[in-house]
Design an enzyme around this catalytic site. Structure first.
Site, short mmCIF file in Angstrom:
data_model
loop_
_atom_site.label_atom_id
_atom_site.label_comp_id
_atom_site.label_asym_id
_atom_site.label_seq_id
_atom_site.Cartn_x
_atom_site.Cartn_y
_atom_site.Cartn_z
N TYR A 53 0.85 -1.20 0.00
CA TYR A 53 0.00 0.00 0.00
C TYR A 53 0.88 1.24 0.00
O TYR A 53 1.88 1.29 0.71
CB TYR A 53 -0.93 0.02 1.22
CG TYR A 53 -2.33 -0.36 0.85
CD1 TYR A 53 -3.01 0.36 -0.12
CD2 TYR A 53 -2.98 -1.44 1.47
CE1 TYR A 53 -4.30 0.00 -0.49
CE2 TYR A 53 -4.26 -1.79 1.11
CZ TYR A 53 -4.93 -1.07 0.12
OH TYR A 53 -6.19 -1.42 -0.23
N GLU A 55 -0.55 4.85 -0.38
CA GLU A 55 -1.32 6.09 -0.54
C GLU A 55 -0.40 7.30 -0.41
O GLU A 55 0.44 7.34 0.50
CB GLU A 55 -2.42 6.20 0.52
CG GLU A 55 -3.76 5.70 0.04
CD GLU A 55 -4.06 4.33 0.59
OE1 GLU A 55 -3.09 3.56 0.81
OE2 GLU A 55 -5.26 4.03 0.78
N ASP A 201 -6.76 13.84 -24.93
CA ASP A 201 -6.80 12.44 -24.49
C ASP A 201 -6.15 11.63 -25.62
O ASP A 201 -6.78 11.38 -26.65
CB ASP A 201 -8.25 12.01 -24.26
CG ASP A 201 -8.37 10.53 -23.90
OD1 ASP A 201 -7.37 9.80 -24.02
OD2 ASP A 201 -9.49 10.11 -23.52
N THR A 227 -4.01 6.28 -21.73
CA THR A 227 -3.89 4.94 -21.16
C THR A 227 -2.51 4.43 -21.56
O THR A 227 -1.79 5.06 -22.34
CB THR A 227 -4.99 4.00 -21.70
OG1 THR A 227 -5.05 4.12 -23.11
CG2 THR A 227 -6.34 4.34 -21.10
N LYS A 230 -2.57 0.71 -25.13
CA LYS A 230 -3.06 0.65 -26.52
C LYS A 230 -1.84 0.65 -27.45
O LYS A 230 -1.07 -0.30 -27.39
CB LYS A 230 -4.04 1.80 -26.77
CG LYS A 230 -5.29 1.70 -25.88
CD LYS A 230 -6.35 2.69 -26.24
CE LYS A 230 -7.61 2.49 -25.45
NZ LYS A 230 -7.67 3.20 -24.17
N ARG A 236 -2.35 -2.41 -18.30
CA ARG A 236 -3.50 -1.49 -18.32
C ARG A 236 -3.40 -0.49 -17.19
O ARG A 236 -3.51 -0.84 -16.02
CB ARG A 236 -4.80 -2.26 -18.15
CG ARG A 236 -4.98 -3.37 -19.11
CD ARG A 236 -6.33 -3.98 -18.92
NE ARG A 236 -7.26 -3.31 -19.79
CZ ARG A 236 -7.53 -3.71 -21.03
NH1 ARG A 236 -6.93 -4.76 -21.53
NH2 ARG A 236 -8.40 -3.07 -21.76
N1 DSN Z 1 -12.32 0.82 -24.81
C1 DSN Z 1 -11.34 1.68 -25.44
C2 DSN Z 1 -11.38 1.58 -26.91
O1 DSN Z 1 -11.63 0.48 -27.37
O2 DSN Z 1 -11.15 2.55 -27.62
C3 DSN Z 1 -11.44 3.06 -24.97
O3 DSN Z 1 -11.57 3.08 -23.61
#
Ligand code: DSN
Length: 442
Positions: A53, A55, A201, A227, A230, A236
Site C-alpha cells: 500500500y 497512498e 486524451d 492509457t 493501446k 492497463r
Molecule cells: N475501450 C477503449 C477503446 O476500445 O477505444 C477506450 O476506452
C-alpha cells in the site's frame, strides 16, 4: 522462496488462461485499442509490488516501507516525461485506467456543471467525453462539436466558432474512433482564445506520438491523459500530464479525490514499457503500425469498401457499412469473429442506426504489428476481411427491436457451418502460427 505454480495450485484458472493464450495466438487481434505487452512488462506488473500500500506520492506516503515503491514510481515518471518529450510538465502515473484519469481531470480543474467541449460520441468521442450514461455527462455540461459532414474530418473553424458561442471551461481533443491526425496545436490555440483549458486524451495514439508517427500534444495542451496499453502496449493503466500550474489540483484529484492506494505493480510494468518505448526500435514499430494501417485501408478501398473519411493516417480505420444498409456492424463483427479476426462494431458519423446495432466496424493494426506483420500480410488480411464483409453485410437488421437479439443469435449459430468462414479461419490460423505473440512465445 516458496514457488507455487498456477497450474498445480489452481488448474481451473490456469486452464482458462491457457485457452485465452491459444485464442490470442491462433487468431488476429485487430481491435485498435488492443495490443500485446512484453513479457518483461507483464512480469513487473505481476510482481510482488502488488502487495504494497502506498497512498500518497513519492516522499509523502501515508504508509511506511515505501522506499522501493518511491523508486519505481519516480522512475516511471522520469521515463514518461522523457519518452513523450514532455519536459516542463508534471506527470501523475497513478490513475487506474483512462476513465478515472479523465474524470480526475474534470473534477480537479472544473466545478460540476461547467461546460466542456468534446467530439460527438457517435463520431469518435469516448464514453468519458460526456456520454449521458457516464459520470462525465452527469456531472458536467457537454457541448459537442461534429465532424465536417462531407469530409468526416475535424473542422477547426467550426470548432473555433462553437467555442466562441458556448465559452467552455475546457476543450477536449483526442478520440477513440477517429482515423485522422489531430492538430493539437490548433486545438490548444482555440482553447486559449476563449480562455478554456486545453485537454488532449491521446490514449489511442500515445505509442504513435512517442514514436514520432503522430503530431504531439506537447508542449501545446495544458493537460494530456493517456492509457498505457493501446499503441503504447504496456499493462492497463493511465497517466495524466499537466503544466506545472495544474500539478497540485491534478494530484489531489487522483489521490485522495478519486483513488486510494496506487497499483504500484502496474506502475512498474508501465515503467518497463516506457523503457522499451525509449529504444530506437520503438520508432520503427510506430511507423510500421501506420504503414500497415495505410496498406490495409488501401486494400479495403480497392475491394470496393467505404471507409469513414476515405482512409486513415493513424493506426485505425472505420469501415462504413451503410452502403449495405443500416445496422450491419454486429453481423459483420460476428462473422469476422467466427473466422478468428477480432474487430469491434461502432457507429459511423450520422449513423442511421442505434449504438448497439451500429453501421460500422472499427479495426486497426497495433497488435498485428507487434507480432511482426508487415504490408504483405495486411494485403492478404484486407482481402479476407473484404470477402467476409461482402458475404455477410447484406443480412438485414430486423426493424422490430424485440427480434434483433434473436436474429443475431441465429446468425451466429449459422456461421459455425459456413464455408466462407471455415475457409478464411483456416487461412487466418495458418498465417497467425507464423508470428509469435510477445508475452506468450517470448
Ligand atoms: N475501450 C477503449 C477503446 O476500445 O477505444 C477506450 O476506452
Amino acid at each position: 522462496m516458496i514457488k507455487h505454480s498456477l497450474s498445480s495450485q489452481d488448474p481451473e484458472v490456469d486452464a482458462i488462461i491457457e485457452r485465452e493464450k491459444k485464442r490470442q495466438k491462433e487468431g488476429l487481434e485487430m481491435i485498435p485499442s488492443e495490443n500485446y505487452a512484453s513479457a518483461a512488462s507483464l512480469e513487473a506488473a505481476g510482481s510482488i509490488l502488488n502487495d504494497k500500500y502506498a497512498e500518497g506520492y513519492p516522499g509523502r506516503r501515508y504508509y511506511s516501507g515505501n522506499i522501493h515503491i518511491d523508486e519505481v514510481e519516480r522512475l516511471c515518471q522520469t521515463r514518461a516525461i522523457k519518452a513523450f518529450g514532455a519536459e516542463g510538465y508534471h506527470v501523475n502515473v497513478q490513475p487506474y485506467s483512462g476513465s478515472p484519469a479523465n474524470l480526475a481531470v474534470y473534477l480537479g480543474l472544473l466545478k460540476p456543471g461547467d461546460t466542456i467541449m468534446s467530439l460527438r460520441l457517435d463520431q469518435g468521442g469516448h464514453l468519458t467525453h460526456g456520454s449521458p450514461v457516464n459520470a462525465s455527462g452527469k456531472l458536467f455540461s457537454f457541448v459537442f462539436y461534429p465532424l465536417n459532414a462531407e469530409t468526416e474530418v475535424l473542422d477547426y473553424e467550426a470548432i473555433q466558432k462553437l467555442a466562441e458561442e458556448c465559452k467552455p471551461q475546457l476543450i477536449l481533443s483526442g478520440f477513440t474512433a477517429y482515423p485522422r491526425k489531430v492538430d493539437f496545436e490548433k486545438m490548444a490555440a482555440i482553447a486559449k482564445s476563449v480562455g478554456a483549458i486545453s485537454m488532449a486524451d491521446i490514449s489511442h495514439i500515445s505509442g504513435l506520438v512517442i514514436g514520432g508517427s503522430h503530431p504531439s500534444p506537447f508542449p501545446f495542451a495544458d493537460v494530456v491523459t493517456t492509457t498505457t496499453h493501446k499503441t503504447l502496449r504496456g499493462p492497463r493503466g493511465a497517466m495524466i500530464f499537466c503544466k506545472e500550474e495544474f500539478r497540485e489540483k491534478i494530484d489531489k484529484a487522483v489521490f485522495p479525490g478519486m483513488q486510494g492506494g496506487p497499483h504500484e505493480h502496474t506502475i512498474a510494468g508501465v515503467a518497463v514499457t516506457l523503457g522499451e518505448a525509449l529504444r530506437p526500435e520503438f520508432k520503427e514499430y510506430a511507423a510500421q503500425v501506420v504503414k500497415n494501417a495505410s496498406v490495409l485501408a488501401q486494400t479495403l478501398l480497392s475491394q470496393g469498401l467505404k471507409l469513414v473519411s476515405g482512409g486513415t493516417e493513424t493506426h485505425l480505420m472505420l469501415i462504413d457499412l451503410r452502403p449495405f444498409g443500416p445496422g450491419r456492424g454486429v453481423f459483420v463483427t460476428k462473422a469476422l469473429e467466427a473466422a478468428e479476426i477480432n474487430v469491434n462494431f461502432t457507429t459511423v458519423p450520422n449513423d442511421p442506426s442505434v449504438p448497439f446495432y451500429p453501421s460500422g466496424i472499427r479495426l486497426g493494426t497495433p497488435a498485428l504489428t507487434t507480432r511482426g506483420m508487415k504490408e504483405k500480410e495486411m494485403e492478404v488480411i484486407g482481402t479476407w476481411i473484404a470477402e467476409i464483409v461482402k458475404t455477410f453485410a447484406n443480412v438485414p437488421l430486423p426493424e422490430e427491436k424485440e427480434k434483433r437479439s434473436q436474429a443475431v443469435k441465429d446468425f451466429t449459430k449459422a456461421l459455425e457451418e459456413n464455408e466462407v468462414v471455415k475457409k478464411i479461419r483456416e487461412r487466418v490460423n495458418a498465417l497467425a502460427s507464423k508470428f509469435p505473440v510477445p508475452g506468450i512465445d517470448a
